[in-house]
Design a protein around this motif. Structure first.
Motif, PDB file in Angstrom:
ATOM      1  N   ILE A  71       0.945  -1.235   0.024  1.00 54.14           N
ATOM      2  CA  ILE A  71      -0.003  -0.159  -0.024  1.00 54.14           C
ATOM      3  C   ILE A  71       0.797   1.275  -0.009  1.00 54.14           C
ATOM      4  CG2 ILE A  71      -1.617   1.433   1.439  1.00 54.14           C
ATOM      5  CD1 ILE A  71      -3.043  -1.030   0.002  1.00 54.14           C
ATOM      6  N   ALA A  72       1.960   1.266   0.716  1.00 57.62           N
ATOM      7  CA  ALA A  72       2.620   2.634   0.762  1.00 57.62           C
ATOM      8  C   ALA A  72       3.227   2.882  -0.398  1.00 57.62           C
ATOM      9  CB  ALA A  72       3.999   2.397   2.090  1.00 57.62           C
ATOM     10  N   ALA A  73       3.969   1.838  -1.164  1.00 53.15           N
ATOM     11  CA  ALA A  73       4.428   1.868  -2.520  1.00 53.15           C
ATOM     12  C   ALA A  73       3.282   2.302  -3.559  1.00 53.15           C
ATOM     13  CB  ALA A  73       5.176   0.675  -2.843  1.00 53.15           C
ATOM     14  N   LYS A  74       2.247   1.987  -3.473  1.00 56.57           N
ATOM     15  CA  LYS A  74       0.987   2.286  -4.338  1.00 56.57           C
ATOM     16  C   LYS A  74       0.575   3.624  -4.201  1.00 56.57           C
ATOM     17  CE  LYS A  74      -3.203   0.348  -5.888  1.00 56.57           C
ATOM     18  NZ  LYS A  74      -4.191  -0.761  -5.734  1.00 56.57           N
ATOM     19  N   LYS A  75       0.778   4.039  -2.895  1.00 49.72           N
ATOM     20  CA  LYS A  75       0.280   5.675  -2.397  1.00 49.72           C
ATOM     21  C   LYS A  75       1.512   6.407  -2.907  1.00 49.72           C
ATOM     22  CE  LYS A  75      -1.078   6.334   1.799  1.00 49.72           C
ATOM     23  NZ  LYS A  75      -1.505   5.953   3.202  1.00 49.72           N
ATOM     24  N   ARG A  76       2.727   5.898  -2.771  1.00 53.67           N
ATOM     25  CA  ARG A  76       3.630   6.810  -3.344  1.00 53.67           C
ATOM     26  C   ARG A  76       3.611   7.115  -4.955  1.00 53.67           C
ATOM     27  NH1 ARG A  76       8.260   9.545  -2.699  1.00 53.67           N
ATOM     28  NH2 ARG A  76      10.189   8.991  -3.841  1.00 53.67           N
ATOM     29  N   VAL A  77       3.379   6.060  -5.830  1.00 53.72           N
ATOM     30  CA  VAL A  77       3.346   6.202  -7.108  1.00 53.72           C
ATOM     31  C   VAL A  77       2.073   7.165  -7.371  1.00 53.72           C
ATOM     32  CG1 VAL A  77       2.641   4.994  -9.229  1.00 53.72           C
ATOM     33  CG2 VAL A  77       4.299   4.022  -7.564  1.00 53.72           C
ATOM     34  N   VAL A  78       0.778   6.958  -6.831  1.00 59.05           N
ATOM     35  CA  VAL A  78      -0.228   8.057  -6.924  1.00 59.05           C
ATOM     36  C   VAL A  78       0.078   9.329  -6.529  1.00 59.05           C
ATOM     37  CG1 VAL A  78      -2.632   8.476  -5.819  1.00 59.05           C
ATOM     38  CG2 VAL A  78      -1.936   6.087  -6.416  1.00 59.05           C
ATOM     39  N   VAL A  79       0.673   9.615  -5.521  1.00 57.92           N
ATOM     40  CA  VAL A  79       1.087  11.031  -5.030  1.00 57.92           C
ATOM     41  C   VAL A  79       2.064  11.568  -6.082  1.00 57.92           C
ATOM     42  CG1 VAL A  79       2.472  12.249  -3.286  1.00 57.92           C
ATOM     43  CG2 VAL A  79       0.479  10.700  -2.735  1.00 57.92           C
ATOM     44  N   VAL A  80       2.985  10.812  -6.447  1.00 61.45           N
ATOM     45  CA  VAL A  80       4.237  11.492  -7.349  1.00 61.45           C
ATOM     46  C   VAL A  80       3.663  11.645  -8.528  1.00 61.45           C
ATOM     47  CG1 VAL A  80       6.455  10.761  -8.633  1.00 61.45           C
ATOM     48  CG2 VAL A  80       6.103  10.350  -6.117  1.00 61.45           C
ATOM     49  N   GLN A  81       2.904  10.443  -9.320  1.00 65.34           N
ATOM     50  CA  GLN A  81       2.271  10.794 -10.483  1.00 65.34           C
ATOM     51  C   GLN A  81       1.358  12.010 -10.780  1.00 65.34           C
ATOM     52  OE1 GLN A  81       3.618  10.363 -13.354  1.00 65.34           O
ATOM     53  NE2 GLN A  81       3.115   8.453 -14.232  1.00 65.34           N
ATOM     54  N   SER A  82       0.579  12.104  -9.633  1.00 72.50           N
ATOM     55  CA  SER A  82      -0.543  13.132  -9.629  1.00 72.50           C
ATOM     56  C   SER A  82      -0.049  14.485  -9.452  1.00 72.50           C
ATOM     57  CB  SER A  82      -1.446  12.920  -8.387  1.00 72.50           C
ATOM     58  OG  SER A  82      -2.187  11.539  -8.367  1.00 72.50           O
ATOM     59  N   HIS A  83       1.301  14.727  -8.365  1.00 74.73           N
ATOM     60  CA  HIS A  83       1.806  15.743  -8.196  1.00 74.73           C
ATOM     61  C   HIS A  83       2.554  16.183  -9.819  1.00 74.73           C
ATOM     62  CE1 HIS A  83       4.238  18.783  -6.338  1.00 74.73           C
ATOM     63  NE2 HIS A  83       5.361  18.332  -6.695  1.00 74.73           N
ATOM     64  N   GLU A  84       3.060  15.518 -10.150  1.00 80.98           N
ATOM     65  CA  GLU A  84       3.757  15.886 -11.555  1.00 80.98           C
ATOM     66  C   GLU A  84       2.911  16.235 -12.669  1.00 80.98           C
ATOM     67  OE1 GLU A  84       6.935  16.330 -11.224  1.00 80.98           O
ATOM     68  OE2 GLU A  84       7.172  15.303  -9.203  1.00 80.98           O
ATOM     69  N   VAL A  85       1.445  15.435 -12.826  1.00 77.72           N
ATOM     70  CA  VAL A  85       0.669  15.799 -13.697  1.00 77.72           C
ATOM     71  C   VAL A  85       0.125  17.179 -13.550  1.00 77.72           C
ATOM     72  CG1 VAL A  85      -1.595  15.098 -14.675  1.00 77.72           C
ATOM     73  CG2 VAL A  85       0.120  13.385 -14.448  1.00 77.72           C
TER      74      VAL A  85
END
Length: 877
Positions: free
Chosen positions: A314-328
């Motif tokens: 879950i932690a890795a999944k959330k990190r991907v969500v946060v990073v990609q969303s932030h960059e977009v």
């Protein structure tokens, strides 16, 4: 910031377009090329000054439309400190004329993680390379000579020349790609006299107006996954890809899915079309930051963008969500509308993080608005409670100062004050104001007042005066609440981690949205959102016999300090299953209580009483807040065995019941909250040295080492399991998450032989991007907490050289020293840095010193109090 500052380029010419040709040789690890820049001459001049760093430059040739002739530079000079090259020509260029300036360049593909650099990966037992760019903040100049300032926007037409069997990507789509031919590519033959048919030429579409730091290109043996997004405003279908080397691409699908979800969502929310024809992402194995928002080509490190489809925690999944969303989100904040200068970095970063709060529509299961409190608000308040903090909007005259402000204030505090403003004026009006701001500055640059103007127009409120001190003044307030016969009296003072600020440090008066939560006659909570504390003190009428709380929803960027009697009432109320206080309220209460106790404004025993009252709490995010705060508290008394052991026993008493209830398995039917609560409980018990948890995790690890089957180690428990049973599986970790878990675990060993070996790995074997993980984990191990300072100091010169051009040095200083807690530690740190050039990390150094001072004070004023409370708790349990 004055445009004619000595740290800024002259304004006699202005670039409007770049034709950039770059040849990449991955065998020789070099690059070369030519740039032709179209210039508008603003003032008559014989000299043209541009940025350049680490490049070998040819003579400059200028074609003037006025004289219809070519001029070759008669002399050139280089300013090493300011990274500028000056070309002087035989005759002047007239004001109002146009010039095309061509300069040839060449450079090395180093592993610096800045500019145009190389990244390595293993294939068939061999080390192989690819190249990519990282230009923020001032490193486009080390890939090609340019006007490397964010306000000097121009269009870019990129051509890449590369080996025929490699892949080229850039900001824009490819217009043509074919093997080099002397007949088809006479322009290329002019630039590269030695070129032959082993090379290919890739041309890309011209970009919109953009800042130099957002230009991006990469070359290597990439493969990709692809998808698309239907855009709500334009109706266009935008192709989406994610690139990686073939050994990693199978872990990239989730990041691609996230991008496909959030890109159309942002277009709709901000009411501004995404202007590019595509959006790619490139996963890099060597990367300084987490990720980078290059327009049309996001780049980022493996741990930020990869997720094992079979074993993603879950932690890795959330990190991907946060990073990609932030960059977009950056495609709008930073790329379409860009800060005028780095003083206003937060307009890019804070707004893009604030955009993450929109992601409940895409990923409601992660409760991003609630998690924001622990991920960003508490982080911001922790850093901003130091005397050595800085305002959100901070002067950045030179490159050294720019590199230091990519911190929790430009990111997390900026996002927090924007979240507070949004809650105060209303989400819809806030977003309408943001949309007006973007539309008023499409493809242009902006300053703070531009954002406030947009939101003022949408709300009919004077946002500039309301928000000015939040971004231009250092620090934040604590609101002290005192009960009086007619209600409450509230007072604001600047909060410091060592107490209330005094004198000149306590002059700021903030406009504080108090959001006073009270209970009506039916027992229902209501919130007064109009209540604002805009003076030093004010009184408000309310019934203090019923539950009440300030900063409802914990949207405000401030702490709240209650009298002991009312805090006891709050502790009683939060313990109720139907408490009027929301999850966000409970998170805020815990964070405030522990921060106030550290500052000596509340007894630590009272804060622990509040935590103790929450034993029946079921929400993961509340326990996550308790976990983080108790870990920090334990880190203060790490050398006091009595307090440490009692505090560990208290932690185990809170978290072990969850371990027993939830077990060690992660069924697919679990909600993210349940999975994260299980992980949190197990990790807390492990950190508090509960033997039953240690034995269980060691047993699972032993079975893995015996059979090679890691199915008994759920992904969510990798970090905890590796820590419980250290083995150097670092080199063969199957995922980025597992690799980081192995790094952290090796540093947590209790065996000095293993620790010595791990120190050596950190110095000689670790990738540059990973060194900080080793140092951070060593600093969290009681055995190595001081060993790591000796390691850092012994290898200081090498580390400075190694990270000369990255953001890393500031982080290394902070994680090395911030966890120390005695006057001797502070004196030795100051003595070591006394004769060092600290210009690139002086903020981090000052913040580390403040952290040590705060721990010294905490130990002094709270040791007897916490010992008495813990002893009484143990006897009474």
């Amino acid at each position: 910031m004055s445009p004619d500052s000595k740290f800024r380029l002259p304004t006699n010419v202005k670039p409007t377009h770049y034709d950039l040709v770059v040849r990449t040789d991955l065998e020789k690890l070099t690059f070369d090329g030519s740039v032709t820049v179209s210039l508008d001459v603003k003032e008559e001049t014989k000299t043209i000054v541009m940025n350049s760093s680490k490049l070998n430059l040819g003579q400059a040739i200028a074609y003037s439309d006025a004289s219809k002739s070519e001029l070759t530079s008669s002399e050139s000079s280089f300013d090493e400190k300011e990274k500028r090259v000056s070309f002087t020509f035989p005759t002047s260029f007239a004001a109002g004329s146009k010039v095309k300036l061509t300069v040839g360049f060449s450079g090395e593909l180093t592993g610096s993680m800045t500019g145009y650099y190389r990244s390595s990966f293993e294939e068939d037992g061999k080390t192989k390379y690819y190249s990519l760019t990282q230009f923020e903040a001032t490193d486009a100049r080390s890939a090609f000579p340019c006007w490397d300032e964010p306000a000097l926007k121009a269009t870019y037409a990129v051509t890449m020349v590369s080996r025929a069997d490699t892949v080229n990507i850039s900001n824009m789509p490819i217009t043509s790609e074919k093997p080099f031919s002397p007949n088809d590519h006479t322009d290329i033959k002019t630039v590269f006299a030695d070129i032959n048919e082993e090379w290919k030429v890739t041309k890309f579409e011209t970009t919109p107006l953009m800042s130099s730091y957002l230009v991006a290109f990469a070359n290597g043996p990439f493969v990709y996954l692809e998808s698309s997004a239907k855009m709500p405003l334009s109706g266009r279908t935008i192709p989406l890809r994610i690139y990686a080397t073939k050994d990693l691409i199978h872990q990239a699908q989730f990041a691609l899915d996230v991008k496909a979800k959030v890109l159309p969502m942002y277009e709709q929310v901000f009411e501004v079309e995404y202007p590019l024809p595509k959006l790619d992402t490139l996963v890099a194995t060597d990367f300084d930051a987490g990720a980078m928002e290059n327009w049309g080509l996001i780049t980022g490190r493996t741990s930020a963008l990869l997720l094992d489809p079979k074993k993603g925690d879950i932690a890795a999944k959330k990190r991907v969500v946060v990073v990609q969303s932030h960059e977009v989100a950056h495609m709008w904040f930073g790329n379409i509308t860009t800060m005028e200068w780095w003083d206003y970095l937060y307009l890019n970063e804070g707004m893009s993080l604030r955009g993450l709060i929109q992601t409940p529509r895409a990923f409601p299961e992660f409760k991003p608005n609630s998690e924001f409190i622990s991920s960003h608000l508490n982080r911001a308040l922790s850093l901003d409670s130091k005397l050595s903090s800085h305002p959100i909007e901070v002067a950045c005259p030179n490159a050294e100062s720019i590199g230091q402000i990519f911190d929790g204030l430009s990111y997390s505090k900026a996002a927090s004050v924007l979240r507070m403003l949004s809650a105060y004026v209303g989400e819809d009006k806030f977003l309408k104001g943001v949309s007006l701001y973007l539309k008023a500055h499409l493809f242009a640059n902006s300053v703070t007042e531009d954002l406030w103007a947009g939101i003022s127009k949408a709300t009919g409120t004077d946002i500039i005066s309301f928000m000015d001190n939040w971004v231009k003044k250092i620090g934040f307030p604590v609101v002290t609440v005192t009960e009086i016969p007619e209600g409450i009296k509230v007072r604001q003072d600047r909060f410091l981690e060592t107490g209330l600020a005094e004198g000149k440090d306590n002059e700021t008066i903030w406009n504080i949205p108090l959001s006073i939560l009270t209970v009506d006659a039916n027992g229902k909570p209501t919130v007064d959102k109009a209540a604002v504390l805009d003076t030093r003190e004010k009184t408000f009428t309310l019934d203090t016999s019923k539950p009440y709380k300030l900063n409802a929803g914990t949207n405000g960027v401030y702490r709240v300090r209650y009298e002991d009697a009312h805090l006891s009432k709050i502790a009683t109320e939060v313990a109720k299953p139907d408490s009027v206080f929301s999850v966000e309220d409970r998170m805020g209460l815990i964070n405030d209580a522990l921060a106030l106790s550290k500052a000596g404004l509340l007894k630590l025993s009272n804060a622990l009483t509040l935590i103790n009252a929450l034993r029946n709490e079921q929400e993961y995010l509340v326990w996550d807040g308790i976990s983080g705060n108790l870990s920090s508290t334990a880190g203060v008394w790490w050398e006091d065995k009595n307090i440490r052991d009692l505090l560990n026993a208290f932690r185990v008493s809170l978290f072990l019941p969850f371990v027993k209830k939830l077990g060690y398995e992660y069924p697919a039917s679990d909600t993210p909250d349940i999975s994260q609560l299980r992980t949190c409980a197990i990790e807390q018990c492990l950190a508090a040295k509960d033997q039953s948890v240690i034995d269980t995790l060691k047993g699972r690890f032993a079975e893995y080492m015996k059979s090679g089957d890691d199915s008994g180690i759920p992904a969510d428990l990798q970090r905890a399991t590796y820590r419980a049973a250290v083995k150097a599986i670092y080199q063969k970790a199957p995922t980025p998450t597992a690799r980081i878990a192995a790094m952290l675990a090796m540093c947590q060993s209790q065996d000095q032989t293993i620790l010595d070996e791990t120190f050596n790995i950190a110095l000689t074997d670790a990738r540059d991007q990973d060194v900080v993980y080793f140092i951070m984990s060593f600093a969290g191990n009681d055995i190595t907490k001081r060993q790591v300072t000796k390691f850092f100091e012994k290898n200081y010169d090498g580390l400075v050289d190694r990270f000369a051009s990255t953001f890393m040095m500031r982080h290394l200083v902070e994680v090395t020293y911030s966890s120390l807690s005695t006057q001797k530690d502070l004196d030795e740190m100051n003595a070591f840095f006394k004769d060092k050039d600290t210009s690139r990390y002086h903020m981090g150094l000052a913040q580390s010193a403040d952290s040590i001072r705060a721990k010294i004070a905490y130990i002094e004023h709270s040791s007897s109090d916490v010992l008495q409370w813990l002893q009484a708790w143990k006897q009474g349990k």
